[in-house]
Motif scaffolding. Structure first.
Motif, PDB file in Angstrom:
ATOM      1  N   ASP A   4       0.729  -1.170   0.171  1.00 42.66           N
ATOM      2  CA  ASP A   4      -0.104   0.138  -0.280  1.00 42.66           C
ATOM      3  C   ASP A   4       1.357   1.125   0.488  1.00 42.66           C
ATOM      4  OD1 ASP A   4      -1.863  -1.477   0.075  1.00 42.66           O
ATOM      5  OD2 ASP A   4      -2.506  -1.118   1.956  1.00 42.66           O
ATOM      6  N   GLN A   5       1.521   1.381   0.820  1.00 43.21           N
ATOM      7  CA  GLN A   5       2.597   2.340   1.171  1.00 43.21           C
ATOM      8  C   GLN A   5       3.793   2.498  -0.219  1.00 43.21           C
ATOM      9  OE1 GLN A   5       5.666   1.311   4.472  1.00 43.21           O
ATOM     10  NE2 GLN A   5       4.123   2.080   5.310  1.00 43.21           N
ATOM     11  N   TYR A   6       3.943   1.747  -0.928  1.00 47.03           N
ATOM     12  CA  TYR A   6       4.931   1.915  -2.031  1.00 47.03           C
ATOM     13  C   TYR A   6       3.695   2.379  -2.946  1.00 47.03           C
ATOM     14  CZ  TYR A   6       6.136   1.117  -7.017  1.00 47.03           C
ATOM     15  OH  TYR A   6       6.752   0.874  -8.628  1.00 47.03           O
ATOM     16  N   HIS A   7       2.428   1.457  -3.635  1.00 42.14           N
ATOM     17  CA  HIS A   7       1.587   2.154  -4.487  1.00 42.14           C
ATOM     18  C   HIS A   7       1.110   3.831  -4.266  1.00 42.14           C
ATOM     19  CE1 HIS A   7       1.671  -1.842  -5.716  1.00 42.14           C
ATOM     20  NE2 HIS A   7       1.213  -1.669  -6.734  1.00 42.14           N
ATOM     21  N   SER A  47      -0.568  13.244 -20.648  1.00 45.28           N
ATOM     22  CA  SER A  47       0.012  11.823 -20.233  1.00 45.28           C
ATOM     23  C   SER A  47       0.024  11.890 -19.279  1.00 45.28           C
ATOM     24  CB  SER A  47       1.594  12.302 -21.788  1.00 45.28           C
ATOM     25  OG  SER A  47       2.495  11.288 -21.628  1.00 45.28           O
ATOM     26  N   GLU A  48       0.555  12.799 -18.765  1.00 46.74           N
ATOM     27  CA  GLU A  48       0.494  12.447 -16.980  1.00 46.74           C
ATOM     28  C   GLU A  48      -0.251  12.415 -16.588  1.00 46.74           C
ATOM     29  OE1 GLU A  48       3.444  12.563 -15.679  1.00 46.74           O
ATOM     30  OE2 GLU A  48       5.207  12.917 -17.304  1.00 46.74           O
ATOM     31  N   PHE A  49      -1.361  12.821 -16.779  1.00 47.42           N
ATOM     32  CA  PHE A  49      -2.662  12.449 -16.195  1.00 47.42           C
ATOM     33  C   PHE A  49      -3.127  11.539 -16.014  1.00 47.42           C
ATOM     34  CE2 PHE A  49      -7.356  11.637 -16.605  1.00 47.42           C
ATOM     35  CZ  PHE A  49      -7.585  12.865 -15.128  1.00 47.42           C
ATOM     36  N   HIS A  50      -3.186  10.817 -17.371  1.00 46.45           N
ATOM     37  CA  HIS A  50      -3.355   9.291 -17.474  1.00 46.45           C
ATOM     38  C   HIS A  50      -2.277   8.236 -16.974  1.00 46.45           C
ATOM     39  CE1 HIS A  50      -4.618  10.233 -22.048  1.00 46.45           C
ATOM     40  NE2 HIS A  50      -5.960  10.591 -21.342  1.00 46.45           N
ATOM     41  N   ASP A  51      -1.266   8.596 -16.820  1.00 46.73           N
ATOM     42  CA  ASP A  51      -0.043   7.935 -15.544  1.00 46.73           C
ATOM     43  C   ASP A  51      -0.683   7.987 -15.023  1.00 46.73           C
ATOM     44  OD1 ASP A  51       1.548   7.838 -18.037  1.00 46.73           O
ATOM     45  OD2 ASP A  51       3.432   8.945 -17.132  1.00 46.73           O
ATOM     46  N   LEU A  52      -1.615   9.069 -13.902  1.00 50.65           N
ATOM     47  CA  LEU A  52      -2.193   9.381 -12.868  1.00 50.65           C
ATOM     48  C   LEU A  52      -3.218   8.042 -12.865  1.00 50.65           C
ATOM     49  CD1 LEU A  52      -2.553  10.312  -9.707  1.00 50.65           C
ATOM     50  CD2 LEU A  52      -3.801  11.903 -11.298  1.00 50.65           C
ATOM     51  N   VAL A  53      -4.018   8.609 -13.207  1.00 51.51           N
ATOM     52  CA  VAL A  53      -5.749   7.041 -13.369  1.00 51.51           C
ATOM     53  C   VAL A  53      -4.404   6.056 -13.966  1.00 51.51           C
ATOM     54  CG1 VAL A  53      -6.808   6.571 -15.376  1.00 51.51           C
ATOM     55  CG2 VAL A  53      -7.059   9.134 -15.140  1.00 51.51           C
ATOM     56  N   ALA A  54      -4.389   5.556 -14.726  1.00 53.41           N
ATOM     57  CA  ALA A  54      -4.396   3.944 -14.599  1.00 53.41           C
ATOM     58  C   ALA A  54      -2.790   3.699 -13.194  1.00 53.41           C
ATOM     59  CB  ALA A  54      -2.361   3.900 -16.135  1.00 53.41           C
ATOM     60  N   THR A  55      -2.447   4.550 -12.636  1.00 52.75           N
ATOM     61  CA  THR A  55      -0.988   4.105 -11.396  1.00 52.75           C
ATOM     62  C   THR A  55      -2.537   4.273 -10.138  1.00 52.75           C
ATOM     63  OG1 THR A  55       0.515   5.570 -11.817  1.00 52.75           O
ATOM     64  CG2 THR A  55       0.755   4.919  -9.778  1.00 52.75           C
ATOM     65  N   PHE A  56      -3.350   4.999 -10.011  1.00 53.74           N
ATOM     66  CA  PHE A  56      -4.686   4.525  -9.393  1.00 53.74           C
ATOM     67  C   PHE A  56      -5.829   3.533  -9.461  1.00 53.74           C
ATOM     68  CE2 PHE A  56      -8.290   5.190  -7.099  1.00 53.74           C
ATOM     69  CZ  PHE A  56      -7.298   6.873  -5.758  1.00 53.74           C
ATOM     70  N   GLU A  57      -5.438   3.377 -10.755  1.00 53.20           N
ATOM     71  CA  GLU A  57      -6.670   2.259 -10.885  1.00 53.20           C
ATOM     72  C   GLU A  57      -5.975   0.425 -10.821  1.00 53.20           C
ATOM     73  OE1 GLU A  57      -9.334   3.123 -14.916  1.00 53.20           O
ATOM     74  OE2 GLU A  57      -7.205   2.815 -15.511  1.00 53.20           O
ATOM     75  N   ASN A  58      -4.676   0.878 -11.414  1.00 52.17           N
ATOM     76  CA  ASN A  58      -3.697  -0.195 -10.509  1.00 52.17           C
ATOM     77  C   ASN A  58      -3.503  -0.721  -9.566  1.00 52.17           C
ATOM     78  OD1 ASN A  58      -1.351  -2.450 -11.199  1.00 52.17           O
ATOM     79  ND2 ASN A  58      -0.477  -1.192  -9.770  1.00 52.17           N
ATOM     80  N   PHE A  59      -3.536   0.736  -8.071  1.00 50.03           N
ATOM     81  CA  PHE A  59      -3.384   0.593  -6.343  1.00 50.03           C
ATOM     82  C   PHE A  59      -5.043   0.109  -6.332  1.00 50.03           C
ATOM     83  CE2 PHE A  59      -4.883   2.436  -2.916  1.00 50.03           C
ATOM     84  CZ  PHE A  59      -4.229   2.248  -1.931  1.00 50.03           C
ATOM     85  N   LEU A  60      -6.090   0.304  -6.684  1.00 46.50           N
ATOM     86  CA  LEU A  60      -7.517   0.217  -6.482  1.00 46.50           C
ATOM     87  C   LEU A  60      -7.184  -1.308  -6.802  1.00 46.50           C
ATOM     88  CD1 LEU A  60      -9.643   2.851  -7.731  1.00 46.50           C
ATOM     89  CD2 LEU A  60      -9.488   1.684  -5.506  1.00 46.50           C
ATOM     90  N   GLN A  62      -4.659  -3.598  -6.424  1.00 43.41           N
ATOM     91  CA  GLN A  62      -4.482  -4.065  -5.445  1.00 43.41           C
ATOM     92  C   GLN A  62      -4.777  -4.810  -4.575  1.00 43.41           C
ATOM     93  OE1 GLN A  62      -0.722  -5.378  -5.590  1.00 43.41           O
ATOM     94  NE2 GLN A  62      -1.085  -5.107  -8.465  1.00 43.41           N
ATOM     95  N   VAL A  63      -5.702  -3.543  -3.698  1.00 44.49           N
ATOM     96  CA  VAL A  63      -6.170  -3.780  -3.064  1.00 44.49           C
ATOM     97  C   VAL A  63      -7.914  -4.039  -3.103  1.00 44.49           C
ATOM     98  CG1 VAL A  63      -4.995  -1.447  -1.433  1.00 44.49           C
ATOM     99  CG2 VAL A  63      -7.134  -1.211  -3.055  1.00 44.49           C
ATOM    100  N   GLY A  64      -7.846  -4.830  -4.198  1.00 43.64           N
ATOM    101  CA  GLY A  64      -9.345  -5.708  -4.395  1.00 43.64           C
ATOM    102  C   GLY A  64     -10.729  -4.645  -4.224  1.00 43.64           C
TER     103      GLY A  64
END
Length: 116
Positions: A4-7, A47-60, A62-64
């Motif tokens: 969680d901390q990493y993401h 492009s940076e916004f897309h990176d943020l959305v992808a990173t946030f979706e990945n985090f979600l 990861q936490v199910g």
């Protein structure tokens, strides 16, 4: 550092990159292309916004959590109303030009609304 901390760290990094790109676009303009770059500031911000959305979706994932990342119509409307409230205050305080608007002048809707 746990998962969680990493993401969360990665989300914070992407937020900082979106902020940096927005400030560069504010300072130099949306269409400016920085020396050594191929894309203009608007394209780089997106492009940076897309990176943020992808990173946030990945985090979600990861936490199910299966939650919607982008706002629905009602969330968008609430956000625009809040932006308008504070824009009006800034205009009254002469900190923002009176012709600035939150919503698109053509349709009364934001760009986000017209594309969803």
């Amino acid at each position: 550092m746990n998962s969680d901390q990493y993401h969360l760290c990665k989300i914070a990094e992407e937020c900082a990159e979106v902020a940096q790109r927005a400030l560069k676009a504010q300072q130099f303009g949306l269409q400016e292309v920085q020396a050594g770059q191929e894309r203009n500031n608007l394209e780089r911000l997106l492009s940076e916004f897309h990176d943020l959305v992808a990173t946030f979706e990945n985090f979600l994932s990861q936490v199910g959590k299966q939650q919607r990342v982008l706002p629905n119509h009602f969330q968008r409307q609430a956000r625009l109303e809040k932006m308008e409230k504070f824009l009006n205050l800034a205009i009254r305080l002469n900190q923002v030009d009176a012709d600035v608007s939150v919503r698109s002048k053509n349709s009364g809707q934001s760009e986000c609304e017209t594309k969803s």
